[in-house]
Enzyme design. Structure first.
Site, mmCIF file in Angstrom:
data_model
loop_
_atom_site.group_PDB
_atom_site.id
_atom_site.type_symbol
_atom_site.label_atom_id
_atom_site.label_comp_id
_atom_site.label_asym_id
_atom_site.label_seq_id
_atom_site.Cartn_x
_atom_site.Cartn_y
_atom_site.Cartn_z
ATOM 1 N N GLU A 1 0.812 -1.218 0.000
ATOM 2 C CA GLU A 1 0.000 0.000 0.000
ATOM 3 C C GLU A 1 0.843 1.265 0.000
ATOM 4 O O GLU A 1 1.754 1.428 0.802
ATOM 5 C CB GLU A 1 -0.942 0.019 1.212
ATOM 6 C CG GLU A 1 -1.876 1.216 1.224
ATOM 7 C CD GLU A 1 -2.989 1.119 2.254
ATOM 8 O OE1 GLU A 1 -3.793 2.053 2.343
ATOM 9 O OE2 GLU A 1 -3.048 0.102 2.971
ATOM 10 N N LYS A 43 -8.781 -0.923 0.913
ATOM 11 C CA LYS A 43 -9.852 -1.348 1.818
ATOM 12 C C LYS A 43 -10.550 -2.532 1.174
ATOM 13 O O LYS A 43 -11.213 -2.385 0.137
ATOM 14 C CB LYS A 43 -10.854 -0.218 2.086
ATOM 15 C CG LYS A 43 -10.442 0.703 3.196
ATOM 16 C CD LYS A 43 -10.466 -0.016 4.532
ATOM 17 C CE LYS A 43 -9.448 0.567 5.489
ATOM 18 N NZ LYS A 43 -9.022 -0.408 6.479
#
Length: 453
Positions: free
Chosen positions: A259, A275
């Site tokens: 990420e 997410k």
């Protein structure tokens, strides 16, 4: 001005770094996953400026100073700005990290928990030399800041040192003895306690305190496998675009993060929150089914939407009004053990704002706090059993041309005094299934724990 050159030979950066890995304050930002986000790997050696925050106090090259780490670095970047005429990510600058604890203090929050691992809350080191691998074109570039020596002489010294190391390197680091004893693994949450904490988060959401938050449990591992070997196993078996190995002497960081918190290039800022997670299947058909399940999951899509809104607001603090956009909203990315649902948000930085100012505005990342950010962080500290430390902090570089790239510290372990410390967590909404959320943390820990066996 920094000097640079293309090296006449080629050797993968991971092999080059193996000859530096045991030296204190050497760092390796490794883009081990070959995709559009992993084009370059960066090795930093020969420090000339060390800036750290220890419990709120600023130290520069070990000497206490007045002021703050963020203020000192922003001022340094403004007064030492250099152009980067290349397509390389940087020629001169710093590599370092911010802990989640640093982010709490920046928001004037305190933790009820003692430190698990005693490391600086934030640490940035400016390096004389960078070795940069262009993975796409299979080229190696050498850069010298010229702060420890004349730039041309410094570059020549780097090339000579690199060639000598590669000529006499051994494979002891790459082929260590197999550990005789399996790892001892302890968690700060028993499963039922973690499920109970998730249920309390859901109650806070129902009562209107927050929309979403991230719940973490900390894992402690005693393993005979040495940190650099853990890193090499992850590099090989769990490649990720924002990986790294940072050797600070008395502690090391092993990172395999998928990420990005933020990237700044030519005045354009980008953040890519994750997410939504699904484990990988056992065959292509299972993979396709799990990928489709994640892409069409109402819970995961709403979770990502809430974080996108938060990240847009954070970017608007430092970006030109009206410039913040969402070019990609729902994108499924594949990794060795999991799929992730990802969005991309961009904005044009205001004039006079430094990369450190941008990092401060975005930190800690909304995807690992929740929304609203401050209230979510208060609830996190109330319900979690330990301080997060480096977990959900950020690792990356600051370039003197006012560009930067920083990850979210997940899939990461800190090694100190013979023990690994790592965190695993996930986003909780009112739609969360308690058992599923626990299983997600198990999947996220899988690659790291496998590498420690």
């Amino acid at each position: 001005m920094a000097d640079y050159k293309e090296w006449s030979g080629y050797c993968p950066a991971v092999d080059i770094y193996s000859s530096y890995a045991e030296e204190k304050d050497t760092v390796f930002l490794d883009s081990s996953l070959k995709n559009m986000y992993g084009n370059y790997s960066i090795i930093g050696i020969h420090p000339y400026l060390r800036i750290e925050d220890r419990n709120g106090e600023l130290f520069v090259n070990g000497v206490p100073q007045k002021g703050t780490l963020t203020g000192y670095i922003s001022d340094y970047l403004l007064h030492h700005e250099e152009e980067n005429p290349t397509a390389l990510p940087l020629l001169s600058g710093a590599v370092g990290y911010l802990t989640y604890d640093f982010g709490m203090r920046s928001l004037k929050l305190s933790s009820r928990h003692p430190k698990i691992v005693d490391i600086p809350e934030a640490l940035f080191i400016f390096y004389e030399h960078f070795i940069i691998e262009d993975k796409k074109n299979r080229k190696i570039y050498l850069a010298a800041a010229g702060c420890l020596n004349n730039g041309e002489d410094s570059l020549a010294a780097l090339e000579k040192d690199l060639q000598e190391r590669l000529n006499c390197r051994t494979h002891t680091l790459l082929q260590p003895e197999i550990a005789q004893k399996g790892p001892c693994i302890c968690s700060d949450f028993e499963k039922e306690e973690y499920l109970e904490a998730i249920n309390k988060v859901i109650n806070y959401i129902v009562e209107g305190d927050i929309y979403i938050t991230n719940m973490t449990r900390q894992i402690r591992v005693e393993s005979q496998v040495q940190p650099y070997e853990v890193f090499l196993r992850l590099h090989r078996n769990n490649p990720a675009p924002f990986s790294g190995y940072l050797n600070y002497g008395d502690f090391k960081m092993v990172c395999s993060s998928p990420e990005r918190l933020l990237k700044l290039t030519a005045g354009i800022a980008e953040t890519r929150p994750i997410k939504g997670t699904r484990k990988r299947g056992g065959n292509p058909a299972e993979d396709n089914a799990l990928r489709a399940e994640l892409l069409h999951s109402a819970k995961d899509r709403s979770e990502l939407l809430m974080i996108v809104d938060l990240e847009r607001n954070d970017l608007n603090k430092v970006c030109v009004p009206g410039s913040v956009e969402v070019p990609q909203l729902f994108e499924v990315e594949a990794y060795a053990t999991v799929f992730h649902l990802v969005a991309t948000i961009t904005g044009k930085l205001k004039e006079g704002v430094t990369s450190m100012d941008l990092l401060t505005a975005m930190f800690p990342g909304g995807s690992i706090t929740g929304a609203p950010k401050r209230r979510a962080m208060e609830i996190i500290d109330e319900l979690e059993h330990s301080r997060r430390g480096i977990y959900t902090g950020s690792i990356g570089y600051l370039s003197l041309d006012n560009s930067c790239d920083f990850n979210i510290v997940i899939r990461t372990a800190v090694y100190k005094d013979g023990t690994y410390h790592l965190g695993v967590g996930g986003g909780i909404t009112c739609e969360s299934d308690l058992e599923f959320e626990f299983e997600e943390t198990e999947q996220k820990a899988k690659a790291l724990l496998e590498a420690m066996k």
